[in-house]
Design a protein around this motif. Structure first.
Motif, PDB file in Angstrom:
ATOM      1  N   LEU A 174       0.843  -1.202   0.000  1.00  0.00           N
ATOM      2  CA  LEU A 174       0.000   0.000   0.000  1.00  0.00           C
ATOM      3  C   LEU A 174       0.876   1.250   0.000  1.00  0.00           C
ATOM      4  O   LEU A 174       0.651   2.173  -0.787  1.00  0.00           O
ATOM      5  N   GLU A 175       1.876   1.250   0.832  1.00  0.00           N
ATOM      6  CA  GLU A 175       2.787   2.391   0.891  1.00  0.00           C
ATOM      7  C   GLU A 175       3.532   2.584  -0.430  1.00  0.00           C
ATOM      8  O   GLU A 175       3.612   3.699  -0.958  1.00  0.00           O
ATOM      9  N   GLU A 176       4.056   1.513  -0.979  1.00  0.00           N
ATOM     10  CA  GLU A 176       4.835   1.600  -2.219  1.00  0.00           C
ATOM     11  C   GLU A 176       3.971   2.020  -3.418  1.00  0.00           C
ATOM     12  O   GLU A 176       4.357   2.897  -4.184  1.00  0.00           O
ATOM     13  N   PHE A 177       2.814   1.372  -3.595  1.00  0.00           N
ATOM     14  CA  PHE A 177       1.939   1.726  -4.709  1.00  0.00           C
ATOM     15  C   PHE A 177       1.397   3.146  -4.558  1.00  0.00           C
ATOM     16  O   PHE A 177       1.192   3.845  -5.544  1.00  0.00           O
ATOM     17  N   SER A 178       1.175   3.575  -3.327  1.00  0.00           N
ATOM     18  CA  SER A 178       0.686   4.934  -3.096  1.00  0.00           C
ATOM     19  C   SER A 178       1.742   5.984  -3.420  1.00  0.00           C
ATOM     20  O   SER A 178       1.413   7.069  -3.881  1.00  0.00           O
ATOM     21  N   LEU A 179       2.995   5.642  -3.189  1.00  0.00           N
ATOM     22  CA  LEU A 179       4.082   6.583  -3.472  1.00  0.00           C
ATOM     23  C   LEU A 179       4.526   6.566  -4.935  1.00  0.00           C
ATOM     24  O   LEU A 179       4.791   7.605  -5.527  1.00  0.00           O
ATOM     25  N   TYR A 180       4.621   5.364  -5.504  1.00  0.00           N
ATOM     26  CA  TYR A 180       5.259   5.223  -6.821  1.00  0.00           C
ATOM     27  C   TYR A 180       4.331   4.777  -7.943  1.00  0.00           C
ATOM     28  O   TYR A 180       4.732   4.763  -9.096  1.00  0.00           O
ATOM     29  N   GLY A 181       3.103   4.385  -7.610  1.00  0.00           N
ATOM     30  CA  GLY A 181       2.199   3.888  -8.634  1.00  0.00           C
ATOM     31  C   GLY A 181       2.573   2.481  -9.055  1.00  0.00           C
ATOM     32  O   GLY A 181       3.601   1.935  -8.651  1.00  0.00           O
ATOM     33  N   TYR A 182       1.720   1.882  -9.869  1.00  0.00           N
ATOM     34  CA  TYR A 182       1.929   0.497 -10.291  1.00  0.00           C
ATOM     35  C   TYR A 182       3.262   0.311 -11.010  1.00  0.00           C
ATOM     36  O   TYR A 182       4.046  -0.564 -10.665  1.00  0.00           O
ATOM     37  N   LYS A 183       3.507   1.132 -12.010  1.00  0.00           N
ATOM     38  CA  LYS A 183       4.728   0.978 -12.820  1.00  0.00           C
ATOM     39  C   LYS A 183       6.000   1.256 -12.039  1.00  0.00           C
ATOM     40  O   LYS A 183       7.046   0.703 -12.345  1.00  0.00           O
ATOM     41  N   GLY A 184       5.916   2.101 -11.033  1.00  0.00           N
ATOM     42  CA  GLY A 184       7.095   2.491 -10.279  1.00  0.00           C
ATOM     43  C   GLY A 184       7.502   1.533  -9.173  1.00  0.00           C
ATOM     44  O   GLY A 184       8.536   1.726  -8.536  1.00  0.00           O
ATOM     45  N   LYS A 225      -2.023   9.148  -5.680  1.00  0.00           N
ATOM     46  CA  LYS A 225      -1.406   8.550  -6.874  1.00  0.00           C
ATOM     47  C   LYS A 225      -2.061   7.216  -7.200  1.00  0.00           C
ATOM     48  O   LYS A 225      -2.392   6.930  -8.346  1.00  0.00           O
ATOM     49  N   LEU A 226      -2.265   6.401  -6.182  1.00  0.00           N
ATOM     50  CA  LEU A 226      -2.873   5.082  -6.361  1.00  0.00           C
ATOM     51  C   LEU A 226      -4.241   5.187  -7.015  1.00  0.00           C
ATOM     52  O   LEU A 226      -4.541   4.484  -7.975  1.00  0.00           O
ATOM     53  N   ILE A 227      -5.076   6.082  -6.534  1.00  0.00           N
ATOM     54  CA  ILE A 227      -6.445   6.213  -7.026  1.00  0.00           C
ATOM     55  C   ILE A 227      -6.512   6.973  -8.354  1.00  0.00           C
ATOM     56  O   ILE A 227      -7.424   6.769  -9.147  1.00  0.00           O
ATOM     57  N   SER A 228      -5.530   7.817  -8.613  1.00  0.00           N
ATOM     58  CA  SER A 228      -5.588   8.621  -9.843  1.00  0.00           C
ATOM     59  C   SER A 228      -5.111   7.868 -11.077  1.00  0.00           C
ATOM     60  O   SER A 228      -5.481   8.219 -12.189  1.00  0.00           O
ATOM     61  N   GLU A 229      -4.323   6.826 -10.881  1.00  0.00           N
ATOM     62  CA  GLU A 229      -3.783   6.142 -12.060  1.00  0.00           C
ATOM     63  C   GLU A 229      -4.748   5.099 -12.617  1.00  0.00           C
ATOM     64  O   GLU A 229      -5.633   4.612 -11.911  1.00  0.00           O
ATOM     65  N   GLU A 230      -4.567   4.804 -13.899  1.00  0.00           N
ATOM     66  CA  GLU A 230      -5.385   3.798 -14.554  1.00  0.00           C
ATOM     67  C   GLU A 230      -4.948   2.423 -14.049  1.00  0.00           C
ATOM     68  O   GLU A 230      -3.756   2.126 -13.996  1.00  0.00           O
ATOM     69  N   ALA A 231      -5.900   1.599 -13.696  1.00  0.00           N
ATOM     70  CA  ALA A 231      -5.588   0.269 -13.174  1.00  0.00           C
ATOM     71  C   ALA A 231      -5.029  -0.622 -14.293  1.00  0.00           C
ATOM     72  O   ALA A 231      -5.508  -0.557 -15.428  1.00  0.00           O
ATOM     73  N   PRO A 232      -4.027  -1.455 -13.971  1.00  0.00           N
ATOM     74  CA  PRO A 232      -3.416  -2.306 -14.987  1.00  0.00           C
ATOM     75  C   PRO A 232      -4.186  -3.603 -15.245  1.00  0.00           C
ATOM     76  O   PRO A 232      -3.690  -4.499 -15.899  1.00  0.00           O
ATOM     77  N   TYR A 233      -5.380  -3.708 -14.743  1.00  0.00           N
ATOM     78  CA  TYR A 233      -6.185  -4.913 -14.938  1.00  0.00           C
ATOM     79  C   TYR A 233      -7.551  -4.512 -15.480  1.00  0.00           C
ATOM     80  O   TYR A 233      -7.971  -3.368 -15.362  1.00  0.00           O
ATOM     81  N   LEU A 239     -16.630  14.922 -14.559  1.00  0.00           N
ATOM     82  CA  LEU A 239     -16.374  14.902 -13.121  1.00  0.00           C
ATOM     83  C   LEU A 239     -15.289  13.906 -12.738  1.00  0.00           C
ATOM     84  O   LEU A 239     -14.379  14.244 -11.980  1.00  0.00           O
ATOM     85  N   ILE A 240     -15.383  12.691 -13.257  1.00  0.00           N
ATOM     86  CA  ILE A 240     -14.385  11.677 -12.867  1.00  0.00           C
ATOM     87  C   ILE A 240     -13.007  12.025 -13.410  1.00  0.00           C
ATOM     88  O   ILE A 240     -12.001  11.887 -12.707  1.00  0.00           O
ATOM     89  N   SER A 241     -12.944  12.536 -14.636  1.00  0.00           N
ATOM     90  CA  SER A 241     -11.624  12.889 -15.177  1.00  0.00           C
ATOM     91  C   SER A 241     -11.046  14.106 -14.448  1.00  0.00           C
ATOM     92  O   SER A 241      -9.843  14.154 -14.170  1.00  0.00           O
ATOM     93  N   SER A 242     -11.893  15.066 -14.101  1.00  0.00           N
ATOM     94  CA  SER A 242     -11.416  16.234 -13.352  1.00  0.00           C
ATOM     95  C   SER A 242     -10.956  15.823 -11.959  1.00  0.00           C
ATOM     96  O   SER A 242      -9.893  16.241 -11.491  1.00  0.00           O
ATOM     97  N   TRP A 243     -11.737  14.987 -11.300  1.00  0.00           N
ATOM     98  CA  TRP A 243     -11.405  14.536  -9.952  1.00  0.00           C
ATOM     99  C   TRP A 243     -10.089  13.761  -9.944  1.00  0.00           C
ATOM    100  O   TRP A 243      -9.220  14.005  -9.120  1.00  0.00           O
ATOM    101  N   ARG A 244      -9.936  12.862 -10.908  1.00  0.00           N
ATOM    102  CA  ARG A 244      -8.689  12.083 -10.977  1.00  0.00           C
ATOM    103  C   ARG A 244      -7.509  12.981 -11.345  1.00  0.00           C
ATOM    104  O   ARG A 244      -6.396  12.787 -10.863  1.00  0.00           O
ATOM    105  N   SER A 245      -7.724  13.987 -12.177  1.00  0.00           N
ATOM    106  CA  SER A 245      -6.652  14.934 -12.514  1.00  0.00           C
ATOM    107  C   SER A 245      -6.224  15.728 -11.288  1.00  0.00           C
ATOM    108  O   SER A 245      -5.036  16.007 -11.093  1.00  0.00           O
ATOM    109  N   ILE A 246      -7.187  16.091 -10.460  1.00  0.00           N
ATOM    110  CA  ILE A 246      -6.868  16.804  -9.218  1.00  0.00           C
ATOM    111  C   ILE A 246      -6.039  15.905  -8.303  1.00  0.00           C
ATOM    112  O   ILE A 246      -5.020  16.333  -7.746  1.00  0.00           O
ATOM    113  N   LEU A 247      -6.443  14.638  -8.168  1.00  0.00           N
ATOM    114  CA  LEU A 247      -5.669  13.690  -7.356  1.00  0.00           C
ATOM    115  C   LEU A 247      -4.242  13.550  -7.891  1.00  0.00           C
ATOM    116  O   LEU A 247      -3.276  13.556  -7.128  1.00  0.00           O
ATOM    117  N   LYS A 248      -4.134  13.435  -9.203  1.00  0.00           N
ATOM    118  CA  LYS A 248      -2.815  13.299  -9.827  1.00  0.00           C
ATOM    119  C   LYS A 248      -1.981  14.554  -9.592  1.00  0.00           C
ATOM    120  O   LYS A 248      -0.790  14.476  -9.293  1.00  0.00           O
TER     121      LYS A 248
END
Length: 171
Positions: free
Chosen positions: A20-30, A105-113, A138-147
């Motif tokens: 949770l900590e790692e994916f939240s900091l670096y995202g899936y790819k990171g 970061k975790l919630i803003s990124e596109e899921a790899p599945y 709304l969802i794209s704006s909200w996710r952009s804000i999170l990102k």
């Protein structure tokens, strides 16, 4: 009880907390599974034994965080009769939860599945009375804000102000 909920103090519990900590900091790819395992004081074999793959571990983390977020959004939205107020409260509450939990970061990124986006589905349900497909914006704006918050392009306060601005533009 969900089968993946680990017993506190077990290897699975430790892996979930570190992931949770790692994916939240670096995202899936990171996230590198070897480094994640090392940080959890385990082998990569332990990760694969408990979760099968990086994407399945990510899915466990992401699904749990999405559900916790939606639970809060539903609670906030239920306090309002007007759809616009309910949606605004849900988005602000979701944003606050993501910020406090450091999961922007975790919630803003596109899921790899390939699974339905539960947050998007929930926001679509809230906007069903609208003639326009406003949930797309709304969802794209909200996710952009999170990102933006996760990449330090926006402060939390600016993110909240942007959501308020979106809803005030229609008045």
């Amino acid at each position: 009880m969900k089968e993946w909920i680990p017993i506190p103090g077990t290897n699975k519990d430790t892996l979930i907390k570190v992931a949770l900590e790692e994916f939240s900091l670096y995202g899936y790819k990171g996230v590198n599974i070897s480094k994640l395992a090392q940080k959890a004081n385990m082998t990569t074999g332990a990760v694969y034994h408990h979760f099968g793959s990086k994407s399945k571990l990510y899915e466990v983390i992401r699904t749990d965080m999405e559900q916790r977020l939606i639970d809060r959004m539903e609670g906030a939205a239920s306090l309002f009769d007007k759809p616009e107020e309910a949606i605004k409260a849900a988005l602000l509450t979701g944003l606050n939860f993501a910020i406090k939990g450091n999961i922007c970061k975790l919630i803003s990124e596109e899921a790899p599945y390939d699974k339905k986006d539960k947050i998007e589905e929930y926001i679509s349900e809230l906007t069903v009375e609208n003639d326009l497909p406003i949930e797309v914006v709304l969802i794209s704006s909200w996710r952009s804000i999170l990102k933006g918050i996760s990449s330090n392009q926006l402060t939390a306060e600016q993110g909240k102000n942007l959501i308020a601005w979106i809803f005030n533009k229609g008045e």
